[in-house]
Design an enzyme around this catalytic site. Structure first.
Site, PDB file in Angstrom:
ATOM      1  N   CYS A  10      -3.101  -3.447  12.196  1.00  0.00           N
ATOM      2  CA  CYS A  10      -1.643  -3.552  12.394  1.00  0.00           C
ATOM      3  C   CYS A  10      -1.230  -3.263  13.835  1.00  0.00           C
ATOM      4  O   CYS A  10      -0.178  -3.707  14.285  1.00  0.00           O
ATOM      5  CB  CYS A  10      -0.910  -2.611  11.449  1.00  0.00           C
ATOM      6  N   HIS A  17       6.275  -2.858  13.918  1.00  0.00           N
ATOM      7  CA  HIS A  17       5.342  -3.561  13.038  1.00  0.00           C
ATOM      8  C   HIS A  17       5.936  -3.564  11.637  1.00  0.00           C
ATOM      9  O   HIS A  17       6.408  -2.530  11.152  1.00  0.00           O
ATOM     10  CB  HIS A  17       3.981  -2.856  13.052  1.00  0.00           C
ATOM     11  N   ASN A  31       3.904  -7.998   5.003  1.00  0.00           N
ATOM     12  CA  ASN A  31       3.218  -7.376   6.140  1.00  0.00           C
ATOM     13  C   ASN A  31       2.119  -8.335   6.615  1.00  0.00           C
ATOM     14  O   ASN A  31       1.168  -8.589   5.883  1.00  0.00           O
ATOM     15  CB  ASN A  31       2.635  -6.041   5.666  1.00  0.00           C
TER      16      ASN A  31
HETATM   17  O1  UT7 Z   1       0.624  -1.934   7.773  1.00  0.00           O
HETATM   18  C1  UT7 Z   1       0.428  -0.562   7.863  1.00  0.00           C
HETATM   19  C2  UT7 Z   1      -0.254  -0.022   6.737  1.00  0.00           C
HETATM   20  N1  UT7 Z   1       0.396   0.001   5.457  1.00  0.00           N
HETATM   21  C3  UT7 Z   1       1.499   0.716   5.225  1.00  0.00           C
HETATM   22  O2  UT7 Z   1       2.194   1.162   6.081  1.00  0.00           O
HETATM   23  C4  UT7 Z   1       1.825   0.955   3.778  1.00  0.00           C
HETATM   24  C5  UT7 Z   1       2.432   2.308   3.590  1.00  0.00           C
HETATM   25  N2  UT7 Z   1       2.667   2.630   2.189  1.00  0.00           N
HETATM   26  C6  UT7 Z   1       3.555   1.963   1.425  1.00  0.00           C
HETATM   27  O3  UT7 Z   1       4.187   1.028   1.891  1.00  0.00           O
HETATM   28  C7  UT7 Z   1       3.787   2.463   0.020  1.00  0.00           C
HETATM   29  O4  UT7 Z   1       3.003   3.607  -0.194  1.00  0.00           O
HETATM   30  C8  UT7 Z   1       3.448   1.400  -1.057  1.00  0.00           C
HETATM   31  C9  UT7 Z   1       4.531   0.346  -1.060  1.00  0.00           C
HETATM   32  C10 UT7 Z   1       2.106   0.783  -0.806  1.00  0.00           C
HETATM   33  C11 UT7 Z   1       3.430   2.022  -2.447  1.00  0.00           C
HETATM   34  O5  UT7 Z   1       4.638   2.699  -2.712  1.00  0.00           O
HETATM   35  P1  UT7 Z   1       4.626   4.159  -3.309  1.00  0.00           P
HETATM   36  O6  UT7 Z   1       6.017   4.540  -3.503  1.00  0.00           O
HETATM   37  O7  UT7 Z   1       3.788   5.028  -2.401  1.00  0.00           O
HETATM   38  O8  UT7 Z   1       3.954   3.951  -4.715  1.00  0.00           O
HETATM   39  P2  UT7 Z   1       2.613   4.596  -5.340  1.00  0.00           P
HETATM   40  O9  UT7 Z   1       1.417   4.021  -4.705  1.00  0.00           O
HETATM   41  O10 UT7 Z   1       2.773   6.079  -5.346  1.00  0.00           O
HETATM   42  O11 UT7 Z   1       2.679   4.088  -6.821  1.00  0.00           O
HETATM   43  C12 UT7 Z   1       3.737   4.463  -7.710  1.00  0.00           C
HETATM   44  C13 UT7 Z   1       3.533   3.770  -9.047  1.00  0.00           C
HETATM   45  C14 UT7 Z   1       2.129   3.932  -9.600  1.00  0.00           C
HETATM   46  O12 UT7 Z   1       2.237   4.051 -11.006  1.00  0.00           O
HETATM   47  P3  UT7 Z   1       2.167   5.477 -11.742  1.00  0.00           P
HETATM   48  O13 UT7 Z   1       0.831   6.051 -11.368  1.00  0.00           O
HETATM   49  O14 UT7 Z   1       3.316   6.257 -11.181  1.00  0.00           O
HETATM   50  O15 UT7 Z   1       2.316   5.120 -13.172  1.00  0.00           O
HETATM   51  C15 UT7 Z   1       1.460   2.631  -9.266  1.00  0.00           C
HETATM   52  O16 UT7 Z   1       0.406   2.311 -10.144  1.00  0.00           O
HETATM   53  O17 UT7 Z   1       3.728   2.366  -8.914  1.00  0.00           O
HETATM   54  C16 UT7 Z   1       2.593   1.668  -9.422  1.00  0.00           C
HETATM   55  N3  UT7 Z   1       2.411   0.449  -8.641  1.00  0.00           N
HETATM   56  C17 UT7 Z   1       3.061  -0.702  -8.913  1.00  0.00           C
HETATM   57  N4  UT7 Z   1       3.930  -1.025  -9.887  1.00  0.00           N
HETATM   58  C18 UT7 Z   1       4.403  -2.300  -9.893  1.00  0.00           C
HETATM   59  C19 UT7 Z   1       1.652   0.264  -7.534  1.00  0.00           C
HETATM   60  N5  UT7 Z   1       1.779  -0.997  -7.096  1.00  0.00           N
HETATM   61  C20 UT7 Z   1       2.653  -1.610  -7.940  1.00  0.00           C
HETATM   62  C21 UT7 Z   1       3.186  -2.906  -8.002  1.00  0.00           C
HETATM   63  N6  UT7 Z   1       4.058  -3.190  -8.992  1.00  0.00           N
HETATM   64  N7  UT7 Z   1       2.874  -3.856  -7.091  1.00  0.00           N
END
Ligand code: UT7
Length: 335
Positions: free
Chosen positions: A115, A262, A292
């Site tokens: 990134c 980014h 992204n």
């Molecule tokens: O480019 C630079 C590098 N990348 C980044 O900067 C990414 C930085 N991180 C993020 O953008 C966020 O952490 C994400 C968008 C990737 C994820 O959001 P989050 O609020 O941190 O969610 P999480 O990973 O804590 O997941 C929450 C819940 C989980 O379910 P449980 O365990 O609470 O039941 C996941 O399994 O959401 C679930 N989940 C989804 N649900 C529906 C994860 N992905 C999805 C999805 N659709 N696509």
């Protein structure tokens, strides 16, 4: 010593639009979750047979950038190509662009900083221009993510975020004596390398080993991301490195005309904006349309901001990136 400036910008994204609802048909996800957590509404994916690859998209973006710089391919002295998704394991995409564009036997350098790849590449270009070695450098960020993501529910935490596309900039010797790239600041912290990574195929995970793996258990050829951990580090490092760039130039947050972060996650951009007390007109986001696109995200966003008249001569433009490695960086530019 010379200074450098961006003299031409171009971008290209595949025509194929993939909405959140499209993804919800192949995995357990939904539009509300994706928009709430990331701000993304849709992204572009290469479609089989549409002729797009990481390198061909790079060429399309580069042609526009070179033309807008008022140059031809023969004027370009060097290619710097940032991507985490090259067409081949080796050689890198730089030589493909050199060949596809019919360029002279100029150097082609590949940058692997994910990134942060575009900001790192811009910094390298700036150094080559400052020393007087080269006059016009083509800096590219291009990614084909869709070919290597896990589009099952198992991969939803990663695969809904990323999209395909390319952006390019021509960085030229600044003959005006005014402005240009004022500074770049780059950082890395390899202890977090496993938090956002693609492990194989690689020299630590060769193809025969992959074939032996039970695909149900461990999939080393899909990217893994500890999203929450990455998010927490990103918001700190973005603000740090933007501040570092401003302070090095004795500038203040209020001096920023346009911050192009980014496009990692709209919530990250909004957090930075709020913390730094920037108003809406000072920050450019287009992740809603493209997801992204890693190394391509800044040059695509910068191109769109410029096309919309939001980056004008004399403006103070700040680019900032954070991603896998971890690596991060900023560039402060007087346009
Ligand atoms: O480019 C630079 C590098 N990348 C980044 O900067 C990414 C930085 N991180 C993020 O953008 C966020 O952490 C994400 C968008 C990737 C994820 O959001 P989050 O609020 O941190 O969610 P999480 O990973 O804590 O997941 C929450 C819940 C989980 O379910 P449980 O365990 O609470 O039941 C996941 O399994 O959401 C679930 N989940 C989804 N649900 C529906 C994860 N992905 C999805 C999805 N659709 N696509």
């Amino acid at each position: 010593m010379f200074t450098s400036k961006i003299t031409g910008l171009g971008s290209y994204v595949p025509e194929n639009v993939v909405t959140n609802n499209d993804l919800s048909k192949v995995m357990d996800t939904n539009d509300a979750w994706i928009q709430e957590r990331t701000g993304i509404k849709e992204r572009r994916h290469i479609k089989k047979g549409d002729g797009n690859t990481t390198s061909t998209m790079a060429v399309k973006a580069s042609k526009v950038a070179i033309e807008r710089a008022g140059l031809t391919v023969d004027d370009i002295d060097m290619i710097i190509f940032a991507t985490l998704s090259p067409d081949m394991y080796f050689p890198g995409g730089g030589v493909e662009v050199q060949e596809l564009m019919g360029m002279r036997t100029i150097p082609a350098l590949d940058v692997r900083n994910q990134c942060s790849g575009f900001v790192y590449s811009l910094s390298v270009a700036d150094q080559f221009i400052k020393t007087g070695m080269y006059k016009h450098i083509l800096v590219i960020g291009s990614e084909n993510h869709s070919g290597g993501l896990d589009f099952t529910t198992r991969g939803r935490g990663v695969s809904v975020i990323f999209g395909d596309g390319a952006g390019a900039a021509v960085v030229s010797r600044n003959d005006t004596g005014k402005g240009g790239i004022l500074s770049t600041h780059l950082h890395s912290e390899g202890k977090h390398k496993d938090e956002l990574a693609l492990n194989g195929p690689s020299t630590s995970c060769w193809v025969p080993e992959l074939i032996d793996k039970n695909p149900q258990e461990d999939i080393p050829y899909y990217p893994v991301m500890n999203g929450t951990f990455v998010f927490k580090h990103a918001i700190v490092r973005f603000i740090e490195v933007i501040t570092e760039g401003l302070e090095a130039n004795k500038l203040e947050i209020a001096d920023i005309d346009m911050l192009v972060p980014h496009q990692a996650n709209l919530r990250i951009s909004q957090f930075i904006q709020k913390k730094m007390k920037l108003d809406n007109s000072q920050v450019f986001n287009n992740i809603q349309k493209y997801g992204n696109t890693t190394a391509a995200s800044i040059p695509i966003a910068l191109t769109e901001a410029w096309e919309a008249g939001k980056v004008k001569e004399g403006d103070l433009v700040v680019l900032a990136a954070f991603g896998s490695g971890f690596t991060w960086g900023s560039a402060v530019i007087r346009w």
